[in-house]
Design a protein around this motif. Structure first.
Motif, PDB file in Angstrom:
ATOM      1  N   UNK A 247       3.856  39.462   9.945  1.00 27.56           N
ATOM      2  CA  UNK A 247       3.988  38.212   9.571  1.00 27.56           C
ATOM      3  C   UNK A 247       2.832  37.085  10.146  1.00 27.56           C
ATOM      4  N   UNK A 248       1.886  36.531   8.874  1.00 29.50           N
ATOM      5  CA  UNK A 248       0.617  35.553   9.904  1.00 29.50           C
ATOM      6  C   UNK A 248       1.015  34.488   9.356  1.00 29.50           C
ATOM      7  N   UNK A 249       1.457  33.526  10.240  1.00 28.26           N
ATOM      8  CA  UNK A 249       1.308  31.912   9.578  1.00 28.26           C
ATOM      9  C   UNK A 249       0.506  31.191   9.807  1.00 28.26           C
ATOM     10  N   UNK A 250      -0.260  30.159   8.846  1.00 28.53           N
ATOM     11  CA  UNK A 250      -1.382  29.765   8.707  1.00 28.53           C
ATOM     12  C   UNK A 250      -0.796  28.569   7.321  1.00 28.53           C
ATOM     13  N   UNK A 251      -1.992  27.530   7.890  1.00 24.96           N
ATOM     14  CA  UNK A 251      -1.781  25.931   7.781  1.00 24.96           C
ATOM     15  C   UNK A 251      -3.362  25.498   6.515  1.00 24.96           C
ATOM     16  N   UNK A 252      -3.056  24.915   5.660  1.00 24.49           N
ATOM     17  CA  UNK A 252      -4.524  25.011   4.721  1.00 24.49           C
ATOM     18  C   UNK A 252      -3.510  23.571   3.830  1.00 24.49           C
ATOM     19  N   UNK A 253      -4.764  22.335   3.850  1.00 22.71           N
ATOM     20  CA  UNK A 253      -5.223  21.687   2.911  1.00 22.71           C
ATOM     21  C   UNK A 253      -5.388  22.631   1.586  1.00 22.71           C
ATOM     22  N   UNK A 254      -4.703  22.132   0.305  1.00 22.93           N
ATOM     23  CA  UNK A 254      -5.002  23.395  -1.093  1.00 22.93           C
ATOM     24  C   UNK A 254      -5.062  22.459  -2.029  1.00 22.93           C
ATOM     25  N   UNK A 255      -5.856  22.759  -3.410  1.00 22.24           N
ATOM     26  CA  UNK A 255      -5.233  21.334  -4.702  1.00 22.24           C
ATOM     27  C   UNK A 255      -5.009  22.706  -5.656  1.00 22.24           C
ATOM     28  N   UNK A 256      -4.370  21.850  -6.251  1.00 24.63           N
ATOM     29  CA  UNK A 256      -3.380  22.535  -7.598  1.00 24.63           C
ATOM     30  C   UNK A 256      -4.476  22.196  -8.785  1.00 24.63           C
ATOM     31  N   UNK A 257      -4.954  22.888  -9.569  1.00 21.66           N
ATOM     32  CA  UNK A 257      -4.532  22.614 -11.320  1.00 21.66           C
ATOM     33  C   UNK A 257      -4.439  23.948 -12.279  1.00 21.66           C
ATOM     34  N   UNK A 258      -3.934  22.576 -13.337  1.00 21.31           N
ATOM     35  CA  UNK A 258      -3.772  23.767 -14.562  1.00 21.31           C
ATOM     36  C   UNK A 258      -4.865  24.490 -15.020  1.00 21.31           C
ATOM     37  N   UNK A 259      -4.578  26.054 -15.166  1.00 20.72           N
ATOM     38  CA  UNK A 259      -6.075  26.255 -15.970  1.00 20.72           C
ATOM     39  C   UNK A 259      -6.503  26.228 -17.259  1.00 20.72           C
ATOM     40  N   UNK A 260      -5.433  25.560 -18.354  1.00 20.87           N
ATOM     41  CA  UNK A 260      -6.310  24.899 -19.133  1.00 20.87           C
ATOM     42  C   UNK A 260      -6.703  23.584 -19.275  1.00 20.87           C
ATOM     43  N   UNK A 261      -6.964  22.674 -17.889  1.00 24.21           N
ATOM     44  CA  UNK A 261      -6.996  21.476 -18.258  1.00 24.21           C
ATOM     45  C   UNK A 261      -6.829  21.166 -16.358  1.00 24.21           C
ATOM     46  N   UNK A 262      -8.242  21.426 -15.509  1.00 26.52           N
ATOM     47  CA  UNK A 262      -8.212  21.577 -14.266  1.00 26.52           C
ATOM     48  C   UNK A 262      -8.692  19.918 -14.272  1.00 26.52           C
ATOM     49  N   UNK A 263      -8.677  18.713 -14.928  1.00 24.67           N
ATOM     50  CA  UNK A 263      -8.340  17.486 -14.414  1.00 24.67           C
ATOM     51  C   UNK A 263      -7.167  17.229 -14.122  1.00 24.67           C
ATOM     52  N   UNK A 264      -5.244  17.269 -14.605  1.00 22.32           N
ATOM     53  CA  UNK A 264      -4.774  17.559 -14.237  1.00 22.32           C
ATOM     54  C   UNK A 264      -4.977  18.124 -12.687  1.00 22.32           C
ATOM     55  N   UNK A 265      -4.662  17.440 -11.434  1.00 24.58           N
ATOM     56  CA  UNK A 265      -4.655  18.008  -9.906  1.00 24.58           C
ATOM     57  C   UNK A 265      -3.965  17.436  -9.169  1.00 24.58           C
ATOM     58  N   UNK A 266      -3.665  18.418  -8.142  1.00 27.73           N
ATOM     59  CA  UNK A 266      -2.298  17.182  -7.575  1.00 27.73           C
ATOM     60  C   UNK A 266      -3.060  18.485  -5.665  1.00 27.73           C
ATOM     61  N   UNK A 267      -3.480  17.310  -4.898  1.00 33.28           N
ATOM     62  CA  UNK A 267      -3.533  17.767  -3.500  1.00 33.28           C
ATOM     63  C   UNK A 267      -2.936  17.669  -2.144  1.00 33.28           C
TER      64      UNK A 267
END
Length: 299
Positions: free
Chosen positions: A266-286
Protein backbone atom coordinates in the motif's frame (compact mmCIF):
# COMPACT_ATOMS: atom_id res chain seq x y z
CA UNK A 1 -16.28 0.16 -2.47
CA UNK A 2 -19.68 -0.76 -1.05
CA UNK A 3 -17.89 -3.24 1.22
CA UNK A 4 -15.54 -0.49 2.30
CA UNK A 5 -18.48 1.74 3.09
CA UNK A 6 -20.05 -0.97 5.23
CA UNK A 7 -16.82 -1.41 7.18
CA UNK A 8 -16.03 2.27 7.56
CA UNK A 9 -19.60 3.44 8.02
CA UNK A 10 -19.16 5.69 10.98
CA UNK A 11 -17.88 9.19 10.51
CA UNK A 12 -18.45 12.92 10.31
CA UNK A 13 -20.18 15.19 7.82
CA UNK A 14 -21.63 18.47 9.12
CA UNK A 15 -19.06 21.25 8.92
CA UNK A 16 -18.35 22.93 12.27
CA UNK A 17 -18.49 26.69 11.98
CA UNK A 18 -15.37 28.50 13.09
CA UNK A 19 -16.82 32.00 12.89
CA UNK A 20 -16.52 34.32 15.87
CA UNK A 21 -14.14 32.06 17.78
CA UNK A 22 -12.50 33.98 20.63
CA UNK A 23 -8.88 33.15 21.34
CA UNK A 24 -8.29 31.80 24.84
CA UNK A 25 -5.19 31.89 26.96
CA UNK A 26 -3.45 28.64 27.88
CA UNK A 27 -4.81 28.92 31.43
CA UNK A 28 -8.37 29.29 30.12
CA UNK A 29 -7.92 26.28 27.84
CA UNK A 30 -6.59 24.30 30.78
CA UNK A 31 -9.62 25.28 32.84
CA UNK A 32 -11.99 24.16 30.10
CA UNK A 33 -10.18 20.82 29.80
CA UNK A 34 -10.31 20.27 33.54
CA UNK A 35 -14.06 20.90 33.57
CA UNK A 36 -14.70 18.21 31.00
CA UNK A 37 -15.68 14.75 32.19
CA UNK A 38 -13.77 11.52 31.72
CA UNK A 39 -15.24 8.96 29.36
CA UNK A 40 -16.46 6.14 31.59
CA UNK A 41 -19.49 3.82 31.30
CA UNK A 42 -21.18 5.78 34.10
CA UNK A 43 -20.65 9.16 32.46
CA UNK A 44 -21.61 7.81 29.06
CA UNK A 45 -24.87 6.52 30.48
CA UNK A 46 -25.64 9.93 31.96
CA UNK A 47 -24.85 11.55 28.63
CA UNK A 48 -26.96 9.29 26.43
CA UNK A 49 -29.81 9.12 28.94
CA UNK A 50 -30.14 12.88 28.52
CA UNK A 51 -29.60 12.67 24.75
CA UNK A 52 -32.02 9.93 23.75
CA UNK A 53 -33.27 11.87 20.72
CA UNK A 54 -31.19 13.46 17.97
CA UNK A 55 -32.80 15.80 15.44
CA UNK A 56 -31.70 16.80 11.95
CA UNK A 57 -33.78 19.12 9.76
CA UNK A 58 -31.77 20.70 6.97
CA UNK A 59 -30.44 20.30 3.44
CA UNK A 60 -28.69 17.05 2.56
CA UNK A 61 -27.47 14.93 -0.37
CA UNK A 62 -30.63 13.19 -1.54
CA UNK A 63 -33.09 13.99 -4.27
CA UNK A 64 -36.77 13.41 -3.66
CA UNK A 65 -37.61 9.84 -4.65
CA UNK A 66 -40.02 11.12 -7.31
CA UNK A 67 -37.16 12.96 -9.04
CA UNK A 68 -34.87 9.91 -9.28
CA UNK A 69 -34.54 7.69 -12.30
CA UNK A 70 -34.97 3.93 -11.90
CA UNK A 71 -31.19 3.38 -12.07
CA UNK A 72 -30.57 6.16 -9.54
CA UNK A 73 -33.04 4.58 -7.13
CA UNK A 74 -31.18 1.28 -7.33
CA UNK A 75 -27.86 2.98 -6.60
CA UNK A 76 -29.46 4.98 -3.78
CA UNK A 77 -30.23 1.70 -2.02
CA UNK A 78 -26.52 1.17 -1.38
CA UNK A 79 -25.75 4.68 -0.13
CA UNK A 80 -28.39 5.85 2.30
CA UNK A 81 -27.32 4.00 5.46
CA UNK A 82 -23.64 4.92 5.23
CA UNK A 83 -24.42 8.60 4.70
CA UNK A 84 -26.91 8.82 7.57
CA UNK A 85 -24.59 7.00 9.99
CA UNK A 86 -21.92 9.45 8.91
CA UNK A 87 -24.19 12.43 9.59
CA UNK A 88 -25.43 11.12 12.94
CA UNK A 89 -21.94 10.29 14.20
CA UNK A 90 -20.78 13.81 13.48
CA UNK A 91 -23.68 15.23 15.48
CA UNK A 92 -22.80 13.01 18.43
CA UNK A 93 -19.12 13.91 18.16
CA UNK A 94 -19.86 17.63 18.41
CA UNK A 95 -21.72 17.08 21.67
CA UNK A 96 -18.91 14.87 22.94
CA UNK A 97 -16.43 17.67 22.30
CA UNK A 98 -18.40 19.83 24.69
CA UNK A 99 -18.90 17.26 27.42
CA UNK A 100 -15.89 14.95 27.52
CA UNK A 101 -12.11 14.96 27.69
CA UNK A 102 -10.73 12.15 25.54
CA UNK A 103 -7.91 11.02 23.28
CA UNK A 104 -8.77 9.72 19.82
CA UNK A 105 -6.53 6.67 20.08
CA UNK A 106 -8.13 5.39 23.29
CA UNK A 107 -11.73 4.64 22.24
CA UNK A 108 -13.77 2.77 19.66
CA UNK A 109 -17.19 4.15 18.70
CA UNK A 110 -19.95 2.56 16.64
CA UNK A 111 -23.48 3.68 15.80
CA UNK A 112 -25.94 1.15 14.34
CA UNK A 113 -29.41 1.84 12.97
CA UNK A 114 -32.08 -0.69 13.94
CA UNK A 115 -34.53 0.18 11.12
CA UNK A 116 -33.33 -2.37 8.60
CA UNK A 117 -36.57 -2.04 6.65
CA UNK A 118 -36.03 1.67 6.10
CA UNK A 119 -32.64 1.06 4.54
CA UNK A 120 -34.18 -1.35 2.05
CA UNK A 121 -35.91 1.66 0.50
CA UNK A 122 -34.94 3.24 -2.81
CA UNK A 123 -35.31 6.88 -1.87
CA UNK A 124 -36.71 9.44 0.54
CA UNK A 125 -39.38 12.12 0.29
CA UNK A 126 -38.26 15.69 0.86
CA UNK A 127 -39.78 17.24 4.03
CA UNK A 128 -40.94 13.87 5.35
CA UNK A 129 -39.88 13.08 8.92
CA UNK A 130 -38.17 9.70 9.41
CA UNK A 131 -37.86 8.37 12.96
CA UNK A 132 -34.94 5.94 13.04
CA UNK A 133 -34.06 3.84 16.06
CA UNK A 134 -30.35 3.29 16.69
CA UNK A 135 -27.84 2.08 19.26
CA UNK A 136 -24.30 3.09 20.15
CA UNK A 137 -21.32 1.13 21.40
CA UNK A 138 -18.28 2.76 23.01
CA UNK A 139 -15.33 0.73 24.24
CA UNK A 140 -11.98 1.45 25.84
CA UNK A 141 -8.76 0.21 24.24
CA UNK A 142 -6.85 0.40 27.52
CA UNK A 143 -5.68 -3.16 28.28
CA UNK A 144 -5.48 -2.38 31.99
CA UNK A 145 -9.01 -0.97 32.15
CA UNK A 146 -11.12 -2.52 29.40
CA UNK A 147 -14.84 -1.87 29.26
CA UNK A 148 -17.69 -1.78 26.75
CA UNK A 149 -20.69 0.52 26.95
CA UNK A 150 -23.86 0.06 24.88
CA UNK A 151 -27.03 2.16 24.73
CA UNK A 152 -30.15 1.02 22.89
CA UNK A 153 -33.44 2.65 21.89
CA UNK A 154 -31.98 6.00 20.82
CA UNK A 155 -33.90 7.89 18.13
CA UNK A 156 -32.64 9.88 15.14
CA UNK A 157 -35.27 12.19 13.64
CA UNK A 158 -34.14 12.84 10.06
CA UNK A 159 -35.90 15.36 7.82
CA UNK A 160 -34.28 16.65 4.64
CA UNK A 161 -35.72 20.01 3.62
CA UNK A 162 -34.01 20.17 0.24
CA UNK A 163 -31.05 18.81 -1.66
CA UNK A 164 -27.84 20.85 -1.40
CA UNK A 165 -27.10 23.38 -4.11
CA UNK A 166 -24.72 21.90 -6.69
CA UNK A 167 -21.77 23.86 -5.23
CA UNK A 168 -22.48 22.77 -1.66
CA UNK A 169 -23.26 19.20 -2.75
CA UNK A 170 -19.87 18.84 -4.39
CA UNK A 171 -18.00 20.35 -1.43
CA UNK A 172 -19.79 18.26 1.19
CA UNK A 173 -19.51 15.08 -0.84
CA UNK A 174 -15.74 15.46 -1.22
CA UNK A 175 -15.46 16.14 2.52
CA UNK A 176 -17.54 12.99 3.07
CA UNK A 177 -15.12 10.96 0.92
CA UNK A 178 -12.13 12.41 2.76
CA UNK A 179 -13.47 11.45 6.19
CA UNK A 180 -15.51 8.29 5.79
CA UNK A 181 -12.66 5.98 6.80
CA UNK A 182 -12.31 7.71 10.17
CA UNK A 183 -14.75 6.91 12.95
CA UNK A 184 -15.24 9.35 15.80
CA UNK A 185 -11.99 8.67 17.61
CA UNK A 186 -10.06 5.94 15.83
CA UNK A 187 -8.42 6.12 12.42
CA UNK A 188 -9.17 2.83 10.71
CA UNK A 189 -6.63 3.02 7.87
CA UNK A 190 -3.14 2.61 9.31
CA UNK A 191 -2.07 5.83 11.00
CA UNK A 192 -3.23 8.09 8.22
CA UNK A 193 -6.58 9.41 7.08
CA UNK A 194 -7.12 8.77 3.37
CA UNK A 195 -9.62 9.49 0.62
CA UNK A 196 -12.38 6.90 0.51
CA UNK A 197 -11.90 5.51 -2.99
CA UNK A 198 -8.75 3.36 -3.23
CA UNK A 199 -6.54 3.38 -6.32
CA UNK A 200 -5.50 -0.01 -7.72
CA UNK A 201 -2.32 -0.54 -9.73
CA UNK A 202 0.24 -3.19 -10.60
CA UNK A 203 2.95 -4.08 -8.13
CA UNK A 204 5.45 -3.61 -10.96
CA UNK A 205 4.77 0.16 -10.80
CA UNK A 206 5.86 0.56 -7.19
CA UNK A 207 8.97 2.58 -8.06
CA UNK A 208 6.87 5.07 -10.03
CA UNK A 209 5.08 5.96 -6.79
CA UNK A 210 8.32 6.60 -4.94
CA UNK A 211 9.45 9.34 -7.32
CA UNK A 212 9.20 12.99 -6.32
CA UNK A 213 6.12 14.59 -7.92
CA UNK A 214 5.71 11.50 -10.11
CA UNK A 215 3.95 12.35 -13.38
CA UNK A 216 2.93 8.71 -13.74
CA UNK A 217 1.25 8.73 -10.32
CA UNK A 218 -0.51 12.03 -11.03
CA UNK A 219 -1.89 10.83 -14.36
CA UNK A 220 -2.83 7.34 -13.18
CA UNK A 221 -4.54 8.58 -9.99
CA UNK A 222 -6.53 11.12 -11.98
CA UNK A 223 -7.63 8.48 -14.50
CA UNK A 224 -8.51 5.95 -11.78
CA UNK A 225 -10.58 8.40 -9.75
CA UNK A 226 -12.41 9.61 -12.85
CA UNK A 227 -13.34 6.04 -13.78
CA UNK A 228 -14.71 5.47 -10.28
CA UNK A 229 -16.70 8.67 -9.94
CA UNK A 230 -18.07 8.75 -13.47
CA UNK A 231 -19.60 5.34 -12.89
CA UNK A 232 -17.46 3.73 -15.58
CA UNK A 233 -15.50 1.50 -13.23
CA UNK A 234 -16.95 -1.90 -12.39
CA UNK A 235 -17.76 -1.15 -8.75
CA UNK A 236 -21.10 -0.84 -7.01
CA UNK A 237 -20.86 2.27 -4.85
CA UNK A 238 -22.40 5.65 -4.19
CA UNK A 239 -19.81 7.71 -6.06
CA UNK A 240 -22.13 8.09 -9.05
CA UNK A 241 -25.58 7.39 -7.71
CA UNK A 242 -27.01 10.46 -9.50
CA UNK A 243 -26.36 10.71 -13.23
CA UNK A 244 -26.24 14.51 -13.24
CA UNK A 245 -23.88 14.58 -10.23
CA UNK A 246 -20.99 12.62 -11.71
CA UNK A 247 -17.62 13.97 -10.60
CA UNK A 248 -14.27 14.30 -12.34
CA UNK A 249 -10.88 14.97 -10.76
CA UNK A 250 -7.63 16.69 -11.59
CA UNK A 251 -4.69 15.71 -9.39
CA UNK A 252 -2.35 18.72 -9.34
CA UNK A 253 0.77 17.37 -7.62
CA UNK A 254 2.16 14.31 -5.85
CA UNK A 255 4.02 13.81 -2.57
CA UNK A 256 5.02 10.29 -1.57
CA UNK A 257 4.42 9.56 2.13
CA UNK A 258 5.28 5.93 2.84
CA UNK A 259 4.34 2.34 2.09
CA UNK A 260 3.08 -0.67 4.04
CA UNK A 261 3.64 -4.27 3.10
CA UNK A 262 1.65 -7.22 4.40
CA UNK A 263 -0.19 -9.34 1.87
CA UNK A 264 -0.50 -6.24 -0.32
CA UNK A 265 1.75 -3.25 -0.84
CA UNK A 266 0.00 0.00 0.00
CA UNK A 267 1.44 3.33 -1.07
CA UNK A 268 0.24 6.51 0.65
CA UNK A 269 0.60 9.88 -1.01
CA UNK A 270 -0.65 13.44 -0.59
CA UNK A 271 -2.01 15.69 -3.34
CA UNK A 272 -3.76 18.94 -4.02
CA UNK A 273 -6.67 18.31 -6.36
CA UNK A 274 -9.73 19.81 -8.00
CA UNK A 275 -13.09 18.06 -8.18
CA UNK A 276 -15.75 19.25 -10.60
CA UNK A 277 -18.99 18.05 -12.15
CA UNK A 278 -18.75 16.21 -15.44
CA UNK A 279 -21.67 18.17 -16.89
CA UNK A 280 -20.58 21.57 -15.47
CA UNK A 281 -16.86 22.16 -14.93
CA UNK A 282 -17.59 25.67 -13.62
CA UNK A 283 -18.81 24.10 -10.38
CA UNK A 284 -15.64 22.91 -8.67
CA UNK A 285 -14.02 22.36 -5.28
CA UNK A 286 -10.28 22.46 -4.55
CA UNK A 287 -8.67 20.86 -1.51
CA UNK A 288 -5.89 18.54 -0.33
CA UNK A 289 -6.05 14.91 0.74
CA UNK A 290 -4.06 11.76 1.37
CA UNK A 291 -4.70 8.81 -0.92
CA UNK A 292 -3.96 5.07 -0.84
CA UNK A 293 -2.75 2.97 -3.76
CA UNK A 294 -3.15 -0.80 -3.49
CA UNK A 295 -0.49 -2.58 -5.51
CA UNK A 296 -0.86 -6.24 -6.49
CA UNK A 297 0.26 -8.65 -9.16
CA UNK A 298 -3.16 -9.24 -10.70
CA UNK A 299 -3.45 -5.93 -12.55
Amino acid sequence: MKKLLSFFSVLSLVTISTANIVACSSSENSSVTQNKQKITPENLDKFFSSHMTWDFKDQFFFKDINEQTKDESIKFYGSIESMLVYLLSNMIEQEFNIMFNYKKSVFFFLANFDNSGFFDSYGISIDELYKLSFSVIVSSKNNQNEWIYKKNNLVFNFQETNIYSKKDWLKEFIIFCMNIKTIMWVNKTSNIQVFDVPIDDSNSKINEYKKENSKYAINYATENLNLSFSGNKNINDLSSFYEDYKILFKIKNYKYIYEESEDTNIIYFNSDFIAYFENNSNVSFSTNSNFAVFLNDEI
